[in-house]
Design an enzyme around this catalytic site. Sequence first.
Site, PDB file in Angstrom:
ATOM      1  N   ASN A 121       0.799  -1.289   0.028  1.00  0.00           N
ATOM      2  CA  ASN A 121       0.477  -0.348  -0.077  1.00  0.00           C
ATOM      3  C   ASN A 121       0.631   0.909  -0.282  1.00  0.00           C
ATOM      4  OD1 ASN A 121      -1.650   2.109   1.294  1.00  0.00           O
ATOM      5  ND2 ASN A 121      -2.789   1.054   1.765  1.00  0.00           N
ATOM      6  N   HIS A 127       1.246   6.517   1.987  1.00  0.00           N
ATOM      7  CA  HIS A 127       1.609   7.133   2.378  1.00  0.00           C
ATOM      8  C   HIS A 127       2.712   8.036   2.570  1.00  0.00           C
ATOM      9  CE1 HIS A 127      -1.163   6.362   6.001  1.00  0.00           C
ATOM     10  NE2 HIS A 127      -1.130   4.634   5.523  1.00  0.00           N
ATOM     11  N   HIS A 155      -5.788   3.514  -1.719  1.00  0.00           N
ATOM     12  CA  HIS A 155      -6.920   3.703  -0.853  1.00  0.00           C
ATOM     13  C   HIS A 155      -7.253   5.193  -1.657  1.00  0.00           C
ATOM     14  CE1 HIS A 155      -9.828   4.324   2.910  1.00  0.00           C
ATOM     15  NE2 HIS A 155     -10.706   4.738   1.575  1.00  0.00           N
ATOM     16  N   ARG A 207      -9.593   8.258  -0.881  1.00  0.00           N
ATOM     17  CA  ARG A 207     -10.533   8.593   0.283  1.00  0.00           C
ATOM     18  C   ARG A 207     -11.054   9.283  -0.163  1.00  0.00           C
ATOM     19  NH1 ARG A 207      -8.725   6.725   5.368  1.00  0.00           N
ATOM     20  NH2 ARG A 207     -10.591   7.678   6.511  1.00  0.00           N
ATOM     21  N   ARG A 234      -7.418  13.138   1.024  1.00  0.00           N
ATOM     22  CA  ARG A 234      -5.801  12.951   1.582  1.00  0.00           C
ATOM     23  C   ARG A 234      -4.904  12.395   1.432  1.00  0.00           C
ATOM     24  NH1 ARG A 234      -7.529   9.929   7.438  1.00  0.00           N
ATOM     25  NH2 ARG A 234      -9.059  11.034   7.205  1.00  0.00           N
ATOM     26  N   GLU A 246      -8.461   0.548  -2.668  1.00  0.00           N
ATOM     27  CA  GLU A 246      -9.547   1.001  -1.054  1.00  0.00           C
ATOM     28  C   GLU A 246     -10.390   1.827  -1.962  1.00  0.00           C
ATOM     29  OE1 GLU A 246      -6.764   0.576   2.121  1.00  0.00           O
ATOM     30  OE2 GLU A 246      -5.899  -1.645   1.329  1.00  0.00           O
ATOM     31  N   THR A 265      -8.274   3.720   8.268  1.00  0.00           N
ATOM     32  CA  THR A 265      -9.443   3.257   8.628  1.00  0.00           C
ATOM     33  C   THR A 265      -9.718   2.224   9.782  1.00  0.00           C
ATOM     34  OG1 THR A 265      -8.638   2.228   6.274  1.00  0.00           O
ATOM     35  CG2 THR A 265     -11.213   1.217   7.208  1.00  0.00           C
ATOM     36  N   GLU A 299     -11.130  -9.605   3.548  1.00  0.00           N
ATOM     37  CA  GLU A 299     -10.025  -9.093   3.963  1.00  0.00           C
ATOM     38  C   GLU A 299     -10.144  -8.905   5.389  1.00  0.00           C
ATOM     39  OE1 GLU A 299      -7.580  -5.849   2.017  1.00  0.00           O
ATOM     40  OE2 GLU A 299      -6.608  -5.508   3.160  1.00  0.00           O
ATOM     41  N   HIS A 324      -3.678  -3.892   7.925  1.00  0.00           N
ATOM     42  CA  HIS A 324      -3.941  -3.562   8.443  1.00  0.00           C
ATOM     43  C   HIS A 324      -3.224  -3.699   9.225  1.00  0.00           C
ATOM     44  CE1 HIS A 324      -6.033   0.540   9.587  1.00  0.00           C
ATOM     45  NE2 HIS A 324      -5.479  -0.161  10.803  1.00  0.00           N
TER      46      HIS A 324
HETATM   47  N1  PXP Z   1      -5.787  -3.024   3.681  1.00  0.00           N
HETATM   48  C1  PXP Z   1      -6.722  -1.923   4.493  1.00  0.00           C
HETATM   49  C2  PXP Z   1      -8.345  -2.913   3.708  1.00  0.00           C
HETATM   50  C3  PXP Z   1      -6.201  -0.874   4.440  1.00  0.00           C
HETATM   51  O1  PXP Z   1      -7.568   0.221   4.721  1.00  0.00           O
HETATM   52  C4  PXP Z   1      -5.175  -0.237   4.779  1.00  0.00           C
HETATM   53  C5  PXP Z   1      -5.479   0.536   5.420  1.00  0.00           C
HETATM   54  O2  PXP Z   1      -5.068   1.648   4.580  1.00  0.00           O
HETATM   55  C6  PXP Z   1      -4.022  -1.895   5.020  1.00  0.00           C
HETATM   56  C7  PXP Z   1      -4.582  -3.012   4.786  1.00  0.00           C
HETATM   57  C8  PXP Z   1      -3.189  -1.675   5.176  1.00  0.00           C
HETATM   58  O3  PXP Z   1      -2.751  -1.221   6.783  1.00  0.00           O
HETATM   59  P1  PXP Z   1      -1.147  -0.689   7.434  1.00  0.00           P
HETATM   60  O4  PXP Z   1      -1.029   1.015   6.559  1.00  0.00           O
HETATM   61  O5  PXP Z   1      -1.871  -0.244   8.902  1.00  0.00           O
HETATM   62  O6  PXP Z   1      -0.208  -1.006   6.672  1.00  0.00           O
END
Ligand code: PXP
Length: 242
Positions: free
Chosen positions: A10, A13, A46, A48, A52, A73, A104, A154, A194
Amino acid sequence: MPEGLQLGVNVDHVATLRQARGTIYPDPVLAASLAELAGADQITVHLREDRRHIQDRDVTILRQTVQVPLNLEMAATAEMVRIAVREKPDTVTLVPEKREERTTEGGLDVVGQEAALRPVIAALRDAGIIVSLFIDPDPAQVAKSAELGAHTVELHTGDYCEATTALLRAERLEHLRAAAEQAHNLSLRVAAGHGLHYKNVQEVAQLPYMVELNIGHAIMARAVLVGLERAVREMIDAMRLA
Ligand code: PXP
């Protein structure tokens, strides 16, 4: 690593850092390419509602550049469904979204939102998109996900990751294990994510039927530190050119 287990990276960030200054760098599109070169099996972003971090332009360019599956996402809103149907990510993961949350929080309430989710899942499926639902490891949520025609669930690992005692951690891991087994028996693919980091990923990776982990924050946080020394050296070299 258990055979067949895939990593979705992901890159949200990277965009968080960009948006903090309103610059054009660092670009999550470049980060996605680097993650792919390093072996990522999937790129996850994601989009949003408040934009953001990831922007619409990121999704459009990622769709054109990412060669592994792209997992978008998003909240189950009409606007997001329009974007998904237009951009055609390989997978859409439906997540709950609250504006004031930092990230989330909790899984999608598939049971409570059945009426709203049913047409969204159908529209995404009709567009040829794989549909994943981000849910807590709860038997009713798993059963309803299968009933509504999701391909994948998931499982939200946040509660497991935040467990403060060994007992709680074991209990929450057991919830994940049971949910994975139930999902598999209902012919759902099983993913999780997550809050996973370098120390807690192993137990989740070993869960039965687990085929995919989506990880963002821990990887980006580590990238900042393992890349910092080189970044400072490069700045010193740039100054020496003066
Ligand atoms: N999976 C989903 C569905 C999420 O919403 C997120 C956070 O955006 C993640 C995985 C990744 O989480 P993390 O950034 O804590 O690894």
